[in-house]
Design an enzyme around this catalytic site. Structure first.
Site, PDB file in Angstrom:
ATOM      1  N   ARG A   1      50.925  29.949   2.737  1.00  0.00           N
ATOM      2  CA  ARG A   1      50.461  31.076   1.927  1.00  0.00           C
ATOM      3  C   ARG A   1      50.892  32.404   2.553  1.00  0.00           C
ATOM      4  O   ARG A   1      51.278  33.333   1.848  1.00  0.00           O
ATOM      5  CB  ARG A   1      48.930  31.008   1.775  1.00  0.00           C
ATOM      6  CG  ARG A   1      48.389  32.010   0.757  1.00  0.00           C
ATOM      7  CD  ARG A   1      46.921  31.777   0.434  1.00  0.00           C
ATOM      8  NE  ARG A   1      46.060  32.042   1.580  1.00  0.00           N
ATOM      9  CZ  ARG A   1      44.740  31.871   1.562  1.00  0.00           C
ATOM     10  NH1 ARG A   1      44.134  31.418   0.479  1.00  0.00           N
ATOM     11  NH2 ARG A   1      44.020  32.124   2.636  1.00  0.00           N
TER      12      ARG A   1
ATOM     13  N   LYS B   1      48.004  37.787  -0.332  1.00  0.00           N
ATOM     14  CA  LYS B   1      46.920  38.174   0.578  1.00  0.00           C
ATOM     15  C   LYS B   1      47.451  39.326   1.428  1.00  0.00           C
ATOM     16  O   LYS B   1      47.938  39.128   2.545  1.00  0.00           O
ATOM     17  CB  LYS B   1      46.485  36.968   1.416  1.00  0.00           C
ATOM     18  CG  LYS B   1      45.083  37.099   1.961  1.00  0.00           C
ATOM     19  CD  LYS B   1      44.551  35.762   2.420  1.00  0.00           C
ATOM     20  CE  LYS B   1      43.299  35.912   3.265  1.00  0.00           C
ATOM     21  NZ  LYS B   1      42.159  36.500   2.577  1.00  0.00           N
TER      22      LYS B   1
ATOM     23  N   GLU C   1      37.103  36.128  -9.359  1.00  0.00           N
ATOM     24  CA  GLU C   1      36.624  35.597  -8.085  1.00  0.00           C
ATOM     25  C   GLU C   1      35.695  36.606  -7.450  1.00  0.00           C
ATOM     26  O   GLU C   1      35.483  37.687  -7.995  1.00  0.00           O
ATOM     27  CB  GLU C   1      37.806  35.300  -7.158  1.00  0.00           C
ATOM     28  CG  GLU C   1      38.635  36.533  -6.828  1.00  0.00           C
ATOM     29  CD  GLU C   1      39.843  36.249  -5.941  1.00  0.00           C
ATOM     30  OE1 GLU C   1      39.821  35.297  -5.168  1.00  0.00           O
ATOM     31  OE2 GLU C   1      40.823  37.028  -6.048  1.00  0.00           O
TER      32      GLU C   1
HETATM   33  N1  PMP Z   1      39.440  35.193  -2.626  1.00  0.00           N
HETATM   34  C1  PMP Z   1      39.681  36.248  -1.835  1.00  0.00           C
HETATM   35  C2  PMP Z   1      39.889  37.578  -2.448  1.00  0.00           C
HETATM   36  C3  PMP Z   1      39.735  36.088  -0.445  1.00  0.00           C
HETATM   37  O1  PMP Z   1      39.982  37.134   0.361  1.00  0.00           O
HETATM   38  C4  PMP Z   1      39.519  34.798   0.110  1.00  0.00           C
HETATM   39  C5  PMP Z   1      39.617  34.585   1.604  1.00  0.00           C
HETATM   40  N2  PMP Z   1      38.643  35.268   2.332  1.00  0.00           N
HETATM   41  C6  PMP Z   1      39.238  33.735  -0.748  1.00  0.00           C
HETATM   42  C7  PMP Z   1      39.225  33.968  -2.113  1.00  0.00           C
HETATM   43  C8  PMP Z   1      39.003  32.360  -0.221  1.00  0.00           C
HETATM   44  O2  PMP Z   1      40.204  31.833   0.288  1.00  0.00           O
HETATM   45  P1  PMP Z   1      40.237  30.772   1.457  1.00  0.00           P
HETATM   46  O3  PMP Z   1      39.462  29.593   0.985  1.00  0.00           O
HETATM   47  O4  PMP Z   1      41.683  30.468   1.644  1.00  0.00           O
HETATM   48  O5  PMP Z   1      39.626  31.402   2.647  1.00  0.00           O
END
Ligand code: PMP
Length: 285
Positions: free
Chosen positions: A52, A151, A184
C-alpha cells in the site's frame, strides 16, 4: 535509553531524529505513510502495508529510494533495536527537502523514516460497551480530487472530521462521501451487520483500503458470514443490528451508538464478537 528512530539507513536517538524545515512533507504534506502493529515481535501484515505504501507513493509520483525488502529489513531492525515486542510502527516517506515552491522535482532527498514505539490502545470499556460516534459535516475527500486510497501525509480532511467528532464528545467520527453515502471514519473503516450479513462500503465509496478491513473480510469468509461491499447510507447505519470499526490501532471496535441512536440492542453484537475473537486468535497466536 532513548528510542532509536530510523532515517535513511541510520538510527538516531529520538531527540536527534530530524528532517529539514524545507522538506515538502512538512511544507505541503507531500509524502506517504503507514501505521502498522507489532504482535509478539512480528509486524502484522507487513507485506500488505509495504504494498500500500508503494501504491500510495506511485500515485503521487514519489519514488521510494529503496526496495520493499530493504524497508522490511529496516522495520525489523528498528523494532528489534528498541526491544518492542508489542507496539506500533509508523513508516513515513517524505518528498524531501526542496525549495519553497511546490515543484517536487526540486526535492532531492526523500526521507524514509521508521518509528517503532509502544501504542496507547482504546480503553477496554470501548470493546466491552461499544464506542459512541457521530456523523460529521466534513465530507470525505472526493476520490476524483484526491483519492482516499492514497495514505498521504495530508490528513487535514480526516483531522477536520476528528475535531468535529471531539467537539461532540466522540473519539471517532463517521464521514460521508460527496454523494452522501457512508465512507469511513477518520482513521478506521466501518462495517455493519444486518440480518446476519456483513456490509461495508466498497473502495469506490472513497475509502482507504484498510488492511484490517481486508483481514476482517477474510475472516468473515472463513467463518461463513456472508459479506457484501455495497453503497450504504446513514439510514443503513441507524437500522443495522451491529456496527464496528476496523483499523490497525483500533483492531475491531464495536460501535453501539451513532448520532445518539442505539445500534441494535445497544451492546456489541454476536457477529462482531465472533470476528473480534477470531481476530485476537490470528494476531496473538
Ligand atoms: N481509514 C483511514 C482514513 C485510516 O487512516 C486508516 C488507518 N488508520 C484506516 C481506515 C484503517 O486502515 P488499516 O486497517 O490499514 O489500519
Amino acid at each position: 535509553m532513548s528510542l532509536k528512530i530510523y532515517i535513511n539507513g541510520k538510527l538516531y536517538d529520538k531527540e536527534d531524529a530530524k528532517v529539514s524545515v524545507y522538506d515538502h512533507g512538512l511544507l505541503y504534506g507531500d509524502g506517504v505513510f503507514e501505521g502498522m502493529r507489532i504482535y509478539g515481535g512480528k509486524v502484522f501484515r507487513l507485506a500488505e502495508h509495504l504494498e500500500r505504501l508503494w501504491n500510495s507513493a506511485k500515485a503521487i509520483w514519489l519514488e521510494i529510494p529503496m526496495t520493499p525488502e530493504a524497508l522490511a529489513e529496516a522495520v525489523n531492525q528498528t523494532m528489534q533495536v528498541n526491544g518492542i515486542r508489542d507496539g506500533y510502527v509508523r513508516l513515513v516517506v517524505t518528498r524531501g527537502a526542496g525549495t519553497l515552491g511546490l515543484d517536487p522535482n526540486k526535492c532531492s532527498d526523500p526521507q524514509v523514516i521508521v518509528i517503532a514505539d509502544t501504542i496507547t490502545l482504546y480503553p477496554r470499556e470501548y470493546y466491552e460497551q461499544g464506542l459512541h460516534i457521530v456523523t460529521v459535516s466534513t465530507i470525505r475527500n472526493h476520490p476524483a480530487a484526491l483519492s482516499p486510497r492514497i495514505k498521504s501525509l495530508n490528513y487535514l480532511n480526516n483531522i477536520l472530521a476528528k475535531i468535529e467528532g471531539l467537539q461532540a464528545g466522540c473519539v471517532e467520527a463517521l464521514m460521508l462521501n460527496q454523494k452522501g453515502e457512508v465512507s469511513e471514519c477518520t482513521g478506521d473503516n466501518i462495517f455493519l451487520v444486518r440480518k446476519g450479513e456483513l456490509l461495508t462500503p466498497s473502495v469506490d465509496a472513497g475509502v482507504l483500503e484498510g488492511i484490517t478491513r481486508s483481514v476482517v473480510l477474510e475472516l468473515a469468509r472463513e467463518l461463513k458470514i456472508p459479506v457484501r461491499e455495497i453503497p450504504l447510507t446513514k439510514h443503513d447505519v441507524y437500522i443495522a443490528d451491529e456496527c464496528f470499526l476496523t483499523g490497525s490501532a483500533a483492531e475491531i471496535v464495536p460501535v453501539t451508538k451513532v448520532d445518539s441512536r442505539k445500534i441494535g440492542d445497544g451492546l456489541p453484537g454476536p457477529i462482531t464478537r465472533r470476528l473480534l475473537k477470531r481476530f485476537h486468535e490470528v494476531t496473538r497466536q
